[in-house]
Design an enzyme around this catalytic site. Structure first.
Site, short mmCIF file in Angstrom:
data_model
loop_
_atom_site.label_atom_id
_atom_site.label_comp_id
_atom_site.label_asym_id
_atom_site.label_seq_id
_atom_site.Cartn_x
_atom_site.Cartn_y
_atom_site.Cartn_z
CE1 TYR A 31 45.46 36.77 35.51
CE2 TYR A 31 45.69 36.90 32.54
CZ TYR A 31 46.86 36.61 33.93
OH TYR A 31 47.38 35.23 33.63
CB CYS A 32 46.37 39.41 38.06
SG CYS A 32 47.41 39.51 40.03
#
Length: 563
Positions: free
Chosen positions: A296-297
């Site tokens: 994530y990210c």
């Protein structure tokens, strides 16, 4: 007035000198001076812009002094209250502000003589100024504040001042009633056990709810800028719980809130002691040759480099698939966040941080809030400080306020290598764990999710992951942004997502040929993941494998708070 003065003096005597003085944060004055100078180089265009503004302002004035004339409809939620429309003076004030704001931004869009990055930064800063100057943000110009002050005898302003001073002392703006939530009690409550930990993370394994599970387990790597429980806010919103209910053995990395012990951390630390360590432990617990991963990210960016390292080592088979949530590997179109990581932004960060071995999470939180200042800053200035309202309990805002520190050395390296020099996008540009990173060597099947309205990792930028790897990829564009675009359970019935089964060479082509599906994209991801997950096997109980349970989920690391 007397009580307010006493409160301010007491605060000043305690806090004076504690914070550094930043004379030109983010190089704002230098950027705006360049922009103004560029505008002056074309006096004819400037004069035309002024003439259009005066003509529109005069037209607006005529509508207000002409009886029964039709006035513009105001849809801006800052001025949605009835008090703005009831008194002509405030109606004109909001209308004239919106007209002026539109002309300001139109002038900013027409600036010539600056390079694209300087022009984009100037537009962003002008937008910040325009938003800050809204009459709704000034007590004497806001009819709702004036009414509340008259009705309460000024008690709202005194309560608001108390909120302001508390926030200044805490070093951050409170957005919700933080006493209403507790990690492990009413957020981050999916049952499980911590089965491994080191100085960097705790590994949480979640308890199964089905008698059998897919053979291949899933390891989730959330960003270390935030707490992992954005993926486990409540039972209804939890991606973790939903995955468990689908018969997936789920693990997640709960990153350590950075302190002096992580002063030496780099990207190699987050790979060797983080991603690689976690996947090794999970393979040993589940007795499998491979695992599914989610990055994530920033964790997705790091995971992509890790995939290239594994390819070079001949260990790519350890990762059965990689899913990327709002991640980037090519930062040439990284959006508004780039304005905070240029040389002026780094100078500001260093001045704020001093010689601490970790970057204060409150600085990062303020940066992200500025990307949506009307919603995440000025809205609370009005409600909390001027109207003096009590904080409303909201789990998402509680998570947003639960900031994390990050290792300063690693953060500076990440900003320079990724945002400034864009080394990950250049074959051999970055050397990690002794490997010259070339993402084109990665053949791991990848699922790439992006948010249509993402301000942090723009969808156009995230799409580039699909062209960086040579293996199979699937791209899904989700409705909403960096958080709501990810956390959108099927039960909510909200938003939509877009897919393009024919494939596309670039983002524009993807959008042009995309088909829209109402609701959550999670079932699409599950349909993609399931055929790659092996047969059903007996469900695994946390702590019953080679790694004993250390403590109950969500663990101790996620409960550490920056006060």
């Amino acid at each position: 007035m007397g009580r307010a003065q006493q409160m301010i003096m007491e605060f000043w005597s305690k806090e004076h000198g504690k914070s550094p003085v930043i004379t030109d944060p983010l190089g704002m004055m230098a950027t705006l001076t360049k922009a103004w100078s560029a505008m002056l180089t074309d006096p004819k265009r400037l004069a035309e812009q002024q003439q259009r503004y005066f003509a529109d302002a005069l037209s607006l004035w005529r509508k207000f002094i002409t009886p029964d004339s039709e006035k513009p409809v105001v849809k801006d939620k800052r001025f949605a209250g009835a008090a703005w429309a009831e008194a002509p003076v405030f109606d004109f004030l909001r209308q004239s502000y919106l007209l002026t704001a539109n002309h300001f931004m139109a002038a900013a869009k027409d600036i010539d003589g600056l390079d694209p990055n300087e022009k984009a930064k100037a537009q962003f800063l002008i937008k910040q100024y325009v938003d800050a100057m809204s009459p709704s943000n000034f007590a004497m110009m806001n009819p709702e504040v004036l009414k509340a002050t008259a009705d309460s005898g000024g008690a709202n302003l005194l309560k608001g001042l108390e909120h302001l001073l508390d926030d200044l002392h805490a070093g951050r703006m409170r957005m919700t009633d933080e006493t209403a939530f507790e990690v492990g009690r009413n957020v981050a409550i999916t049952p499980g056990k911590v089965v491994f930990q080191n100085r960097l993370f705790q590994l949480v394994q979640y308890a199964p709810v089905t008698p059998t599970v897919f053979e291949t387990p899933l390891v989730i790597f959330p960003p270390w800028f935030n707490k992992f429980y954005i993926l486990d806010l409540t039972a209804e919103k939890s991606l973790i719980r939903w995955c468990v209910e689908q018969g997936i053995t789920v693990f997640i990395c709960s990153w350590k809130n950075a302190d002096e012990t992580l002063a030496d951390a780099t990207i190699e630390t987050y790979l060797d002691e983080g991603i690689f360590a976690a996947t090794k432990v999970v393979r040993e617990i589940c007795k499998t040759q491979s695992v599914h991963t989610i990055g994530y990210c920033v964790a997705g960016t790091t995971l992509s480099a890790g995939l290239a390292v594994l390819e070079a080592r001949g260990e790519a088979a350890h990762i059965a698939s990689a899913t990327f949530f709002t991640a980037q590997i090519d930062f040439s179109e990284a959006g508004e966040l780039k304005f905070f990581v240029d040389d002026a932004g780094i100078e500001t960060m260093n001045a704020v941080n001093g010689d601490k071995p970790y970057l204060d999470g409150r600085y990062m939180a303020s940066t992200f809030n500025l990307l949506r200042s009307n919603d995440l800053i000025w809205n609370y200035v009005v409600n909390n400080y001027m109207l003096g309202k009590d904080y409303f309990p909201f789990d998402l805002l509680y998570w947003n306020s639960d900031v994390t520190n990050v290792p300063a050395r690693w953060h500076r390296q990440y900003v320079k290598d990724m945002y400034q020099d864009n080394l990950l996008a250049k074959p051999g540009g970055l050397t990690v764990c002794g490997v010259a990173i070339d993402l084109s060597t990665v053949k791991t099947p990848c699922y790439v999710q992006a948010g249509k309205e993402d301000h942090i990792a723009p969808a156009r930028s995230a799409f580039k992951l699909t062209k960086a790897f040579t293996g199979e990829t699937r791209f899904v564009l989700a409705g909403s942004g960096h958080i709501a675009g990810v956390v959108n359970p099927p039960s909510s019935g909200k938003y939509q997502y877009w897919t393009n089964e024919a494939g596309a060479d670039n983002f524009d082509d993807f959008v042009a040929g995309a088909a829209q599906t109402k609701g959550s994209w999670w079932p699409d991801w599950l349909a993609w993941l399931s055929p790659r997950s092996g047969p059903q096997v007996e469900a695994r109980v946390p702590g019953e494998g080679p790694y004993m349970a250390i403590e109950d989920a969500p663990g101790a690391y996620v409960k550490e708070r920056v006060l």
